[in-house]
Write a protein that holds these residues in place. Structure first.
Motif, PDB file in Angstrom:
ATOM      1  N   PHE A 189      50.023 -14.068 -93.322  1.00  0.00           N
ATOM      2  CA  PHE A 189      48.901 -14.321 -94.211  1.00  0.00           C
ATOM      3  C   PHE A 189      48.111 -15.570 -93.867  1.00  0.00           C
ATOM      4  CE2 PHE A 189      51.990 -11.880 -96.792  1.00  0.00           C
ATOM      5  CZ  PHE A 189      51.234 -10.730 -96.912  1.00  0.00           C
ATOM      6  N   ILE A 190      48.763 -16.645 -93.504  1.00  0.00           N
ATOM      7  CA  ILE A 190      48.046 -17.896 -93.241  1.00  0.00           C
ATOM      8  C   ILE A 190      47.591 -17.975 -91.788  1.00  0.00           C
ATOM      9  CG2 ILE A 190      48.241 -20.404 -93.217  1.00  0.00           C
ATOM     10  CD1 ILE A 190      50.065 -20.151 -95.663  1.00  0.00           C
ATOM     11  N   ILE A 191      48.538 -17.886 -90.860  1.00  0.00           N
ATOM     12  CA  ILE A 191      48.188 -18.045 -89.447  1.00  0.00           C
ATOM     13  C   ILE A 191      47.414 -16.837 -88.937  1.00  0.00           C
ATOM     14  CG2 ILE A 191      49.160 -18.305 -87.129  1.00  0.00           C
ATOM     15  CD1 ILE A 191      51.326 -20.040 -88.443  1.00  0.00           C
ATOM     16  N   GLY A 192      47.860 -15.637 -89.322  1.00  0.00           N
ATOM     17  CA  GLY A 192      47.122 -14.441 -88.918  1.00  0.00           C
ATOM     18  C   GLY A 192      45.706 -14.424 -89.455  1.00  0.00           C
ATOM     19  N   GLY A 193      45.546 -14.837 -90.717  1.00  0.00           N
ATOM     20  CA  GLY A 193      44.204 -14.900 -91.302  1.00  0.00           C
ATOM     21  C   GLY A 193      43.328 -15.946 -90.654  1.00  0.00           C
ATOM     22  N   ALA A 194      43.920 -17.100 -90.329  1.00  0.00           N
ATOM     23  CA  ALA A 194      43.142 -18.162 -89.689  1.00  0.00           C
ATOM     24  C   ALA A 194      42.703 -17.765 -88.282  1.00  0.00           C
ATOM     25  CB  ALA A 194      43.962 -19.447 -89.628  1.00  0.00           C
ATOM     26  N   VAL A 195      43.586 -17.155 -87.523  1.00  0.00           N
ATOM     27  CA  VAL A 195      43.225 -16.718 -86.171  1.00  0.00           C
ATOM     28  C   VAL A 195      42.240 -15.558 -86.226  1.00  0.00           C
ATOM     29  CG1 VAL A 195      44.158 -15.743 -84.026  1.00  0.00           C
ATOM     30  CG2 VAL A 195      45.371 -17.579 -85.171  1.00  0.00           C
ATOM     31  N   GLU A 196      42.384 -14.704 -87.224  1.00  0.00           N
ATOM     32  CA  GLU A 196      41.455 -13.585 -87.370  1.00  0.00           C
ATOM     33  C   GLU A 196      40.048 -14.061 -87.727  1.00  0.00           C
ATOM     34  OE1 GLU A 196      42.023  -9.089 -88.969  1.00  0.00           O
ATOM     35  OE2 GLU A 196      42.625 -10.719 -90.298  1.00  0.00           O
ATOM     36  N   ASN A 197      39.949 -15.170 -88.460  1.00  0.00           N
ATOM     37  CA  ASN A 197      38.635 -15.735 -88.764  1.00  0.00           C
ATOM     38  C   ASN A 197      38.001 -16.371 -87.538  1.00  0.00           C
ATOM     39  OD1 ASN A 197      38.657 -14.975 -91.437  1.00  0.00           O
ATOM     40  ND2 ASN A 197      39.558 -16.911 -92.134  1.00  0.00           N
ATOM     41  N   ILE A 198      38.823 -16.861 -86.620  1.00  0.00           N
ATOM     42  CA  ILE A 198      38.305 -17.516 -85.413  1.00  0.00           C
ATOM     43  C   ILE A 198      37.888 -16.492 -84.367  1.00  0.00           C
ATOM     44  CG2 ILE A 198      38.931 -19.034 -83.487  1.00  0.00           C
ATOM     45  CD1 ILE A 198      40.754 -20.525 -85.457  1.00  0.00           C
ATOM     46  N   THR A 199      38.715 -15.476 -84.170  1.00  0.00           N
ATOM     47  CA  THR A 199      38.447 -14.493 -83.127  1.00  0.00           C
ATOM     48  C   THR A 199      38.627 -13.087 -83.668  1.00  0.00           C
ATOM     49  OG1 THR A 199      39.018 -13.771 -80.895  1.00  0.00           O
ATOM     50  CG2 THR A 199      40.822 -14.539 -82.279  1.00  0.00           C
ATOM     51  N   THR A 200      38.045 -12.121 -82.983  1.00  0.00           N
ATOM     52  CA  THR A 200      38.195 -10.730 -83.389  1.00  0.00           C
ATOM     53  C   THR A 200      39.142  -9.976 -82.461  1.00  0.00           C
ATOM     54  OG1 THR A 200      36.264 -10.116 -82.070  1.00  0.00           O
ATOM     55  CG2 THR A 200      35.905 -10.638 -84.410  1.00  0.00           C
ATOM     56  N   ASN A 201      39.768 -10.665 -81.538  1.00  0.00           N
ATOM     57  CA  ASN A 201      40.677 -10.038 -80.596  1.00  0.00           C
ATOM     58  C   ASN A 201      42.013  -9.747 -81.287  1.00  0.00           C
ATOM     59  OD1 ASN A 201      42.106  -9.166 -78.413  1.00  0.00           O
ATOM     60  ND2 ASN A 201      41.721 -10.972 -77.154  1.00  0.00           N
ATOM     61  N   LEU A 210      44.784  -8.609 -80.057  1.00  0.00           N
ATOM     62  CA  LEU A 210      45.930  -9.036 -79.250  1.00  0.00           C
ATOM     63  C   LEU A 210      46.235 -10.513 -79.483  1.00  0.00           C
ATOM     64  CD1 LEU A 210      48.021  -8.285 -77.089  1.00  0.00           C
ATOM     65  CD2 LEU A 210      46.357  -9.033 -75.385  1.00  0.00           C
ATOM     66  N   LEU A 211      45.203 -11.325 -79.593  1.00  0.00           N
ATOM     67  CA  LEU A 211      45.390 -12.756 -79.856  1.00  0.00           C
ATOM     68  C   LEU A 211      45.975 -12.984 -81.248  1.00  0.00           C
ATOM     69  CD1 LEU A 211      44.773 -15.093 -77.991  1.00  0.00           C
ATOM     70  CD2 LEU A 211      42.696 -15.481 -79.258  1.00  0.00           C
ATOM     71  N   VAL A 212      45.542 -12.205 -82.210  1.00  0.00           N
ATOM     72  CA  VAL A 212      46.091 -12.305 -83.562  1.00  0.00           C
ATOM     73  C   VAL A 212      47.564 -11.903 -83.555  1.00  0.00           C
ATOM     74  CG1 VAL A 212      45.929 -11.404 -85.922  1.00  0.00           C
ATOM     75  CG2 VAL A 212      43.850 -11.925 -84.654  1.00  0.00           C
ATOM     76  N   TYR A 213      47.900 -10.826 -82.851  1.00  0.00           N
ATOM     77  CA  TYR A 213      49.279 -10.351 -82.758  1.00  0.00           C
ATOM     78  C   TYR A 213      50.176 -11.389 -82.073  1.00  0.00           C
ATOM     79  CZ  TYR A 213      53.208  -7.503 -81.211  1.00  0.00           C
ATOM     80  OH  TYR A 213      54.464  -7.028 -80.971  1.00  0.00           O
ATOM     81  N   ILE A 214      49.693 -11.995 -80.998  1.00  0.00           N
ATOM     82  CA  ILE A 214      50.475 -13.015 -80.286  1.00  0.00           C
ATOM     83  C   ILE A 214      50.681 -14.246 -81.155  1.00  0.00           C
ATOM     84  CG2 ILE A 214      50.392 -14.628 -78.331  1.00  0.00           C
ATOM     85  CD1 ILE A 214      49.149 -12.365 -76.693  1.00  0.00           C
ATOM     86  N   SER A 215      49.652 -14.658 -81.877  1.00  0.00           N
ATOM     87  CA  SER A 215      49.799 -15.842 -82.725  1.00  0.00           C
ATOM     88  C   SER A 215      50.758 -15.580 -83.889  1.00  0.00           C
ATOM     89  CB  SER A 215      48.441 -16.303 -83.246  1.00  0.00           C
ATOM     90  OG  SER A 215      47.905 -15.348 -84.136  1.00  0.00           O
TER      91      SER A 215
END
Length: 118
Positions: A39-51, A53-58
């Motif tokens: 919820f926190i890290i996935g949401g923050a990375v999703e707001n930064i990028t639309t990739n 794979l990057l969201v999944y890795i983070s």
């Protein structure tokens, strides 16, 4: 790799109570090590990028890191055993063991999260 395995088994045999304490702590803090990456890290990375794979890795890396923090005392005991056996520095041994543990936990966390949340 055999040295890691034997030092880890030796530390688990001597200090089995550390495993029980870590497993007991995992249950009431489930929302921290499982909720924060989604919820926190996935949401923050999703707001930064639309990739995706990057969201999944983070999500996987942060989940593996948070999960592995509960097992630092066990890894420290194993690092001390390995340092006594091989003659390496305890800090260097701990960093190697903790890095391997984080990577393994991240892979397992990623696989499980991919099964649960497709």
């Amino acid at each position: 790799m055999n040295v890691y395995y034997h030092s880890y088994l030796k530390s688990l045999k001597k200090n089995f109570m550390l495993v029980i304490m870590a497993l007991v702590l995992l249950v009431p803090t489930f929302f921290i090590w499982a909720g924060v990456p989604f919820f926190i890290i996935g949401g923050a990375v999703e707001n930064i990028t639309t990739n995706p794979l990057l969201v999944y890795i983070s999500i996987s890396l942060s989940g593996g890191l948070l999960f592995s923090l509960y097992f630092v005392p066990i890894n420290l005991k194993a690092a001390k055993n390995m340092a006594n056996t091989t003659g390496y520095d305890v800090v260097k041994s701990l960093i190697c063991i903790q890095t391997i543990f984080i990577i393994l936990c991240s892979v397992i966390f990623g696989i499980i999260s991919n099964i649960i949340v497709p």
